[in-house]
Scaffold this motif. Sequence first.
Motif, PDB file in Angstrom:
ATOM      1  N   TYR A  85       0.785  -1.083   0.168  1.00  0.00           N
ATOM      2  CA  TYR A  85       0.010  -0.065   0.088  1.00  0.00           C
ATOM      3  C   TYR A  85       1.024   1.095  -0.202  1.00  0.00           C
ATOM      4  O   TYR A  85       2.088   1.204   0.369  1.00  0.00           O
ATOM      5  CB  TYR A  85      -0.759  -0.293   1.242  1.00  0.00           C
ATOM      6  CG  TYR A  85      -2.070  -0.794   1.126  1.00  0.00           C
ATOM      7  CD1 TYR A  85      -2.465  -1.767   0.145  1.00  0.00           C
ATOM      8  CD2 TYR A  85      -3.064  -0.610   2.153  1.00  0.00           C
ATOM      9  CE1 TYR A  85      -3.656  -2.573   0.137  1.00  0.00           C
ATOM     10  CE2 TYR A  85      -4.384  -1.281   2.090  1.00  0.00           C
ATOM     11  CZ  TYR A  85      -4.452  -2.328   1.113  1.00  0.00           C
ATOM     12  OH  TYR A  85      -5.853  -3.100   1.297  1.00  0.00           O
ATOM     13  N   PRO A 134      -4.318   0.774  -1.609  1.00  0.00           N
ATOM     14  CA  PRO A 134      -3.661   0.217  -2.789  1.00  0.00           C
ATOM     15  C   PRO A 134      -3.139   1.501  -3.782  1.00  0.00           C
ATOM     16  O   PRO A 134      -3.976   2.343  -3.947  1.00  0.00           O
ATOM     17  CB  PRO A 134      -4.643  -0.374  -3.647  1.00  0.00           C
ATOM     18  CG  PRO A 134      -5.869  -0.873  -2.600  1.00  0.00           C
ATOM     19  CD  PRO A 134      -5.564   0.275  -1.419  1.00  0.00           C
ATOM     20  N   GLY A 143      -2.556   3.815  -6.922  1.00  0.00           N
ATOM     21  CA  GLY A 143      -3.384   4.193  -7.989  1.00  0.00           C
ATOM     22  C   GLY A 143      -5.015   3.951  -7.944  1.00  0.00           C
ATOM     23  O   GLY A 143      -5.512   3.976  -8.778  1.00  0.00           O
ATOM     24  N   VAL A 144      -5.245   3.610  -6.561  1.00  0.00           N
ATOM     25  CA  VAL A 144      -6.907   3.162  -6.474  1.00  0.00           C
ATOM     26  C   VAL A 144      -7.328   4.175  -5.278  1.00  0.00           C
ATOM     27  O   VAL A 144      -8.326   4.628  -5.571  1.00  0.00           O
ATOM     28  CB  VAL A 144      -7.154   1.649  -6.115  1.00  0.00           C
ATOM     29  CG1 VAL A 144      -8.468   1.329  -5.923  1.00  0.00           C
ATOM     30  CG2 VAL A 144      -6.311   0.757  -7.341  1.00  0.00           C
ATOM     31  N   GLY A 157     -11.990   1.247  -3.732  1.00  0.00           N
ATOM     32  CA  GLY A 157     -11.358   0.261  -4.683  1.00  0.00           C
ATOM     33  C   GLY A 157     -11.820  -1.212  -3.989  1.00  0.00           C
ATOM     34  O   GLY A 157     -12.522  -1.417  -3.104  1.00  0.00           O
ATOM     35  N   GLN A 174      -9.911  -3.225  -2.758  1.00  0.00           N
ATOM     36  CA  GLN A 174      -9.489  -3.700  -1.647  1.00  0.00           C
ATOM     37  C   GLN A 174      -9.785  -2.650  -0.260  1.00  0.00           C
ATOM     38  O   GLN A 174      -9.818  -1.521  -0.754  1.00  0.00           O
ATOM     39  CB  GLN A 174      -7.977  -4.043  -1.548  1.00  0.00           C
ATOM     40  CG  GLN A 174      -7.433  -5.112  -2.522  1.00  0.00           C
ATOM     41  CD  GLN A 174      -5.774  -4.984  -2.687  1.00  0.00           C
ATOM     42  OE1 GLN A 174      -5.432  -4.113  -3.368  1.00  0.00           O
ATOM     43  NE2 GLN A 174      -5.238  -5.753  -2.020  1.00  0.00           N
ATOM     44  N   THR A 221      -8.992   0.171   2.386  1.00  0.00           N
ATOM     45  CA  THR A 221      -7.926   0.942   2.887  1.00  0.00           C
ATOM     46  C   THR A 221      -7.929   0.746   4.410  1.00  0.00           C
ATOM     47  O   THR A 221      -8.725   0.282   4.839  1.00  0.00           O
ATOM     48  CB  THR A 221      -8.376   2.410   2.429  1.00  0.00           C
ATOM     49  OG1 THR A 221      -9.510   3.018   3.266  1.00  0.00           O
ATOM     50  CG2 THR A 221      -8.219   2.861   0.899  1.00  0.00           C
TER      51      THR A 221
END
Length: 127
Positions: free
Chosen positions: A28, A43, A45-46, A50, A52, A54
Amino acid sequence: MACRISELVIDAEDPGRLAAFWCDVLGYVELAREGDGSIQIGPPGVGFGGAQPTLVLNAGRNPRLGKLPLHIDVNATDRDQDAELARLLALGAVPVDVGQTGEESWHVLADPEGNEFCLLRTQLKSI
């Protein structure tokens, strides 16, 4: 319609230290740093929302009493369990004895502030 987990919040005495540890463990990056000392990681760029969840590391010094009723399970994505265990230990994770028999297919570890998590055997594909 259903809900899904978007973030997990962990109280931390040193959010920066835990954010660095979990960024290394999960691949991350830091997404946000708030004025109250909390740090959100996720993650690259996400970010938030997203596939997954945070992690939010909240600044706090409230001591925990007893075992937490929730822990994180992780799986390696690009190596076997033994290699991933060695990597996690090198990052600062420590083995924890919660009464295992030694026959389990997982390893119980703790992050630098003592939060328990498990390294499972199955290797998952990266998202």
